[in-house]
Design a protein around this motif. Structure first.
Motif, PDB file in Angstrom:
ATOM      1  N   ILE A 177       0.236   6.345   2.864  1.00  0.00           N
ATOM      2  CA  ILE A 177       1.491   5.772   2.369  1.00  0.00           C
ATOM      3  C   ILE A 177       1.679   6.108   0.895  1.00  0.00           C
ATOM      4  O   ILE A 177       2.772   6.482   0.452  1.00  0.00           O
ATOM      5  CB  ILE A 177       1.509   4.245   2.588  1.00  0.00           C
ATOM      6  CG1 ILE A 177       1.560   3.927   4.083  1.00  0.00           C
ATOM      7  CG2 ILE A 177       2.713   3.616   1.890  1.00  0.00           C
ATOM      8  CD1 ILE A 177       1.427   2.445   4.401  1.00  0.00           C
TER       9      ILE A 177
ATOM     10  N   TRP B 240       0.988   2.474  10.131  1.00  0.00           N
ATOM     11  CA  TRP B 240       0.090   2.528   8.979  1.00  0.00           C
ATOM     12  C   TRP B 240       0.050   1.207   8.216  1.00  0.00           C
ATOM     13  O   TRP B 240      -1.024   0.740   7.831  1.00  0.00           O
ATOM     14  CB  TRP B 240       0.520   3.656   8.036  1.00  0.00           C
ATOM     15  CG  TRP B 240       0.260   5.016   8.589  1.00  0.00           C
ATOM     16  CD1 TRP B 240      -0.552   5.330   9.658  1.00  0.00           C
ATOM     17  CD2 TRP B 240       0.790   6.264   8.129  1.00  0.00           C
ATOM     18  NE1 TRP B 240      -0.548   6.681   9.887  1.00  0.00           N
ATOM     19  CE2 TRP B 240       0.254   7.285   8.973  1.00  0.00           C
ATOM     20  CE3 TRP B 240       1.652   6.614   7.108  1.00  0.00           C
ATOM     21  CZ2 TRP B 240       0.584   8.628   8.786  1.00  0.00           C
ATOM     22  CZ3 TRP B 240       1.973   7.946   6.917  1.00  0.00           C
ATOM     23  CH2 TRP B 240       1.443   8.947   7.751  1.00  0.00           C
ATOM     24  N   ALA B 241       1.213   0.606   7.990  1.00  0.00           N
ATOM     25  CA  ALA B 241       1.239  -0.657   7.257  1.00  0.00           C
ATOM     26  C   ALA B 241       0.578  -1.777   8.057  1.00  0.00           C
ATOM     27  O   ALA B 241      -0.139  -2.614   7.495  1.00  0.00           O
ATOM     28  CB  ALA B 241       2.681  -1.038   6.917  1.00  0.00           C
TER      29      ALA B 241
ATOM     30  N   SER C 253       7.220  -0.412   4.383  1.00  0.00           N
ATOM     31  CA  SER C 253       5.789  -0.650   4.574  1.00  0.00           C
ATOM     32  C   SER C 253       5.445  -2.116   4.338  1.00  0.00           C
ATOM     33  O   SER C 253       4.643  -2.710   5.079  1.00  0.00           O
ATOM     34  CB  SER C 253       4.977   0.234   3.621  1.00  0.00           C
ATOM     35  OG  SER C 253       5.211   1.599   3.874  1.00  0.00           O
TER      36      SER C 253
ATOM     37  N   VAL D 134       7.119   4.598  10.158  1.00  0.00           N
ATOM     38  CA  VAL D 134       7.322   4.401   8.727  1.00  0.00           C
ATOM     39  C   VAL D 134       8.283   5.450   8.172  1.00  0.00           C
ATOM     40  O   VAL D 134       9.257   5.122   7.478  1.00  0.00           O
ATOM     41  CB  VAL D 134       5.971   4.470   7.976  1.00  0.00           C
ATOM     42  CG1 VAL D 134       6.192   4.414   6.471  1.00  0.00           C
ATOM     43  CG2 VAL D 134       5.063   3.341   8.418  1.00  0.00           C
TER      44      VAL D 134
END
Length: 258
Positions: free
Chosen positions: A236, A211-212, A195, A60
């Motif tokens: 995020i 993370w997304a 994201s 990211v």
């Protein structure tokens, strides 16, 4: 400044250094699990959430930074050339195609291109940079136009100074404060776009440690194992909020100097 550093430090350190400490994934649990040596439990396929968090931020952050840098790499010379040039046809040639591209929603364009070419992380960075170039170039041109109209610019031309000296050395430096403010907002927007694209499966594998992707893949079990969604989502948010706070504090401090 300290607040911005405090907010952005955790996600940034996890993104850059986390993979070094992630360790061996080990055996997968049968289902969502809390405890049993898993600090944050396991995700929807039994992977350790903490390990996924450690591994999931680098893509990211690096993709967003690369996309922002690439966008300005194109937007700066285009915007400065349009601002400094006395030729109306050159300004039209540079800016009108960007206006057409600006009319297309960014995420829609990314999804359309991704449906044909299936880009990886590098391809996603290029796509996000592409959709940011038109707006960034317009900001550069608008910020540089006032400085380009000053008598000092004409004096530099009469003295035979190079285009680089006029456009970058004088006009570009005069617009630096505005561009720095735009960079903070743009990096935040790029982080959001990267994201969102990853959330929709663009640029990353469906089972990637990202993370997304973690938010997307674990949202159906939010009330069973919330940490698999809440932790990456908060990271995020902290990354984008902290970035804006840092840029705002830096600009405010510079603006108050006598």
């Amino acid at each position: 400044m300290l607040l911005g550093l405090a907010v952005v430090a955790v996600p940034l350190l996890l993104a850059l250094l986390g993979p070094l400490f992630a360790g061996d994934p080990g055996p997968r649990a049968v289902s969502f699990t809390l405890g049993g040596g898993h600090w944050l439990g396991t995700d929807f396929v039994g992977r350790d959430v903490w390990q996924q968090v450690l591994q999931g931020g680098r893509t990211v952050v690096l993709t967003a930074l690369a996309a922002t840098a690439l966008a300005y790499l194109v937007a700066l010379p285009v915007g400065l050339a349009a601002a400094v040039s006395h030729a109306r046809w050159l300004e039209e040639l540079l800016m009108r195609p960007l206006d057409v591209l600006l009319a297309v929603p960014s995420l829609l364009l990314i999804l359309l291109v991704a449906s044909v070419f299936s880009p990886g992380a590098a391809g996603l960075a290029l796509l996000v940079a592409l959709v940011n170039v038109p707006d960034a170039a317009r900001i550069v041109r608008a910020a540089a136009a006032e400085a380009a109209a000053r008598p000092a610019v004409e004096a530099l031309r009469v003295q035979g100074e190079s285009w680089w000296r006029v456009a970058v050395g004088y006009v570009g430096r005069s617009a630096l404060r505005t561009l720095a403010a735009d960079a903070g907002v743009r990096l935040t927007g790029v982080l959001y776009l990267v994201s969102t694209a990853a959330f929709l499966g663009v640029g990353v594998a469906p089972d990637a440690a990202d993370w997304a992707v973690m938010v997307d893949r674990n949202r159906t079990g939010l009330f069973i194992q919330p940490w698999a969604v809440v932790v990456p989502a908060l990271l995020i948010v902290a990354l984008t909020t902290g970035t804006n706070l840092l840029f705002d504090a830096a600009l405010d401090k510079k603006g108050r100097r006598p």
